[in-house]
Design a protein around this motif. Structure first.
Motif, PDB file in Angstrom:
ATOM      1  N   LYS A 171       0.849  -1.191   0.000  1.00  9.55           N
ATOM      2  CA  LYS A 171       0.000   0.000   0.000  1.00  9.55           C
ATOM      3  C   LYS A 171       0.884   1.241   0.000  1.00  9.55           C
ATOM      4  N   PRO A 172       0.436   2.312  -0.641  1.00  3.31           N
ATOM      5  CA  PRO A 172       1.256   3.532  -0.693  1.00  3.31           C
ATOM      6  C   PRO A 172       1.484   4.113   0.692  1.00  3.31           C
ATOM      7  N   ALA A 173       2.564   4.846   0.831  1.00  6.83           N
ATOM      8  CA  ALA A 173       2.878   5.488   2.105  1.00  6.83           C
ATOM      9  C   ALA A 173       1.856   6.567   2.423  1.00  6.83           C
ATOM     10  N   GLY A 174       1.453   6.644   3.691  1.00  3.20           N
ATOM     11  CA  GLY A 174       0.598   7.725   4.154  1.00  3.20           C
ATOM     12  C   GLY A 174      -0.883   7.569   3.898  1.00  3.20           C
ATOM     13  N   VAL A 175      -1.327   6.413   3.380  1.00  2.00           N
ATOM     14  CA  VAL A 175      -2.761   6.236   3.117  1.00  2.00           C
ATOM     15  C   VAL A 175      -3.459   5.756   4.385  1.00  2.00           C
ATOM     16  N   PRO A 176      -4.781   5.935   4.493  1.00  2.00           N
ATOM     17  CA  PRO A 176      -5.517   5.461   5.672  1.00  2.00           C
ATOM     18  C   PRO A 176      -5.431   3.943   5.816  1.00  2.00           C
ATOM     19  N   THR A 177      -5.688   3.450   7.017  1.00  2.00           N
ATOM     20  CA  THR A 177      -5.589   2.017   7.273  1.00  2.00           C
ATOM     21  C   THR A 177      -6.638   1.214   6.511  1.00  2.00           C
TER      22      THR A 177
ATOM     23  N   ARG B  28       2.312   7.962  -5.629  1.00  2.00           N
ATOM     24  CA  ARG B  28       1.168   8.723  -6.122  1.00  2.00           C
ATOM     25  C   ARG B  28       1.539   9.499  -7.380  1.00  2.00           C
ATOM     26  N   VAL B  29       0.689   9.405  -8.397  1.00  2.00           N
ATOM     27  CA  VAL B  29       0.852  10.191  -9.616  1.00  2.00           C
ATOM     28  C   VAL B  29       0.494  11.639  -9.292  1.00  2.00           C
ATOM     29  N   ARG B  30       1.258  12.580  -9.808  1.00  2.00           N
ATOM     30  CA  ARG B  30       1.087  13.990  -9.459  1.00  2.00           C
ATOM     31  C   ARG B  30      -0.181  14.597 -10.066  1.00  2.00           C
TER      32      ARG B  30
ATOM     33  N   ASP C 223       4.030  19.525  -6.397  1.00  2.00           N
ATOM     34  CA  ASP C 223       3.579  19.314  -5.015  1.00  2.00           C
ATOM     35  C   ASP C 223       3.372  17.828  -4.758  1.00  2.00           C
ATOM     36  N   PRO C 224       4.239  17.187  -3.955  1.00  2.00           N
ATOM     37  CA  PRO C 224       4.109  15.745  -3.704  1.00  2.00           C
ATOM     38  C   PRO C 224       2.892  15.382  -2.851  1.00  2.00           C
TER      39      PRO C 224
END
Length: 260
Positions: A34-40, A87-89, A96-97
């Protein structure tokens, strides 16, 4: 895609194509990270495998990518490969990341990527040597760019203040329609024109046109009930070009600023 909301991958992993944080080949399905920083409670809702990279759509509405990034096909404003989904920008804020591209469908090509957003707009990024990004260039892009469509605006309705025009009809061999004006008190009115690019998709409304109703005793008659008004469309704008009734005719230009 698993019923548990996870994405699974297997096979060659030389360039981190499996998205599991390694370059280890897998002969059985392995969970994509799972991508970094996404909800559980984050899940994947769509995946698309290209030749050198993969795309996924997350439950948060954002587009994610992983694998080879030689031509910027991961869309994260770098040319660095990634062994985990990134994440695609956002096309509006590519540096802006913390922002990203939101979409409803994704598709991965050999070295380029495509996405469709909820407004019906298409975006592309990655290799563009053969014009596969559809942006009118052959330059690679490591962030999403808008796919350009050469579509004419098609008028679907017209109102004169709040009164609807009637008898809309296309004019043969042109990009115009004719509409009968409703009854109205003398004076200038706002003409609201509804149109859609190519006649399909999102309906837009232009309110920059004006039309002048003159008293019945004033000649030549430039406004009134039953005036046949032609509205012309073009690639960058639309305007009324002719008002006529019976054998009386008067050219009546409706000014309009161009559309983006």
């Amino acid at each position: 895609m698993g019923s548990d909301g996870n994405a699974y991958a297997r096979g060659d992993n030389t360039y981190s194509w499996l998205g599991d944080g390694t370059t280890t080949q897998r002969i059985t399905p392995n969970i994509v990270r799972k991508p970094a920083g996404v909800p559980t409670d984050f899940t994947y809702v769509q995946v698309s495998a290209g030749k050198w990279h993969s795309l996924a759509l997350g439950s948060d509405g954002y587009v994610y990518a992983w694998g080879s990034n030689q031509h910027g096909q991961l869309g994260n404003n770098t040319a660095t490969n990634s062994s985990v989904p990134v994440r695609v920008r956002d096309p509006a804020s590519p540096t802006d990341p913390n922002k990203g591209l939101k979409a409803i469908q994704v598709s991965a090509g050999d070295d380029h990527s495509l996405a469709l957003d909820s407004n019906g707009y298409a975006y592309a990024w990655g290799e563009n040597i053969y014009g596969q990004l559809g942006d009118g260039t052959t330059d690679d892009s490591n962030v999403p760019v808008s796919v350009l469509f050469n579509l004419q605006p098609v008028i679907t309705a017209a109102k004169f203040d709040t009164g609807p025009g009637t008898n809309l009809a296309p004019v043969s061999n042109s990009n115009s329609i004719t509409v009968l004006t409703p009854a109205h008190q003398p004076g200038a009115v706002t003409v609201s024109v509804d149109y859609a690019m190519g006649g399909a998709g999102q309906v837009l409304t232009d309110k920059s046109l004006t039309y002048l109703y003159l008293p019945a005793g004033v000649l030549p008659r430039a406004g009134g009930e039953g005036i046949l008004l032609a509205l012309a469309t073009g690639m960058t704008g639309m305007g009324g070009v002719l008002a006529s009734r019976r054998h009386r005719r008067e050219r009546h230009r409706l000014l309009h600023t161009s559309h983006e």
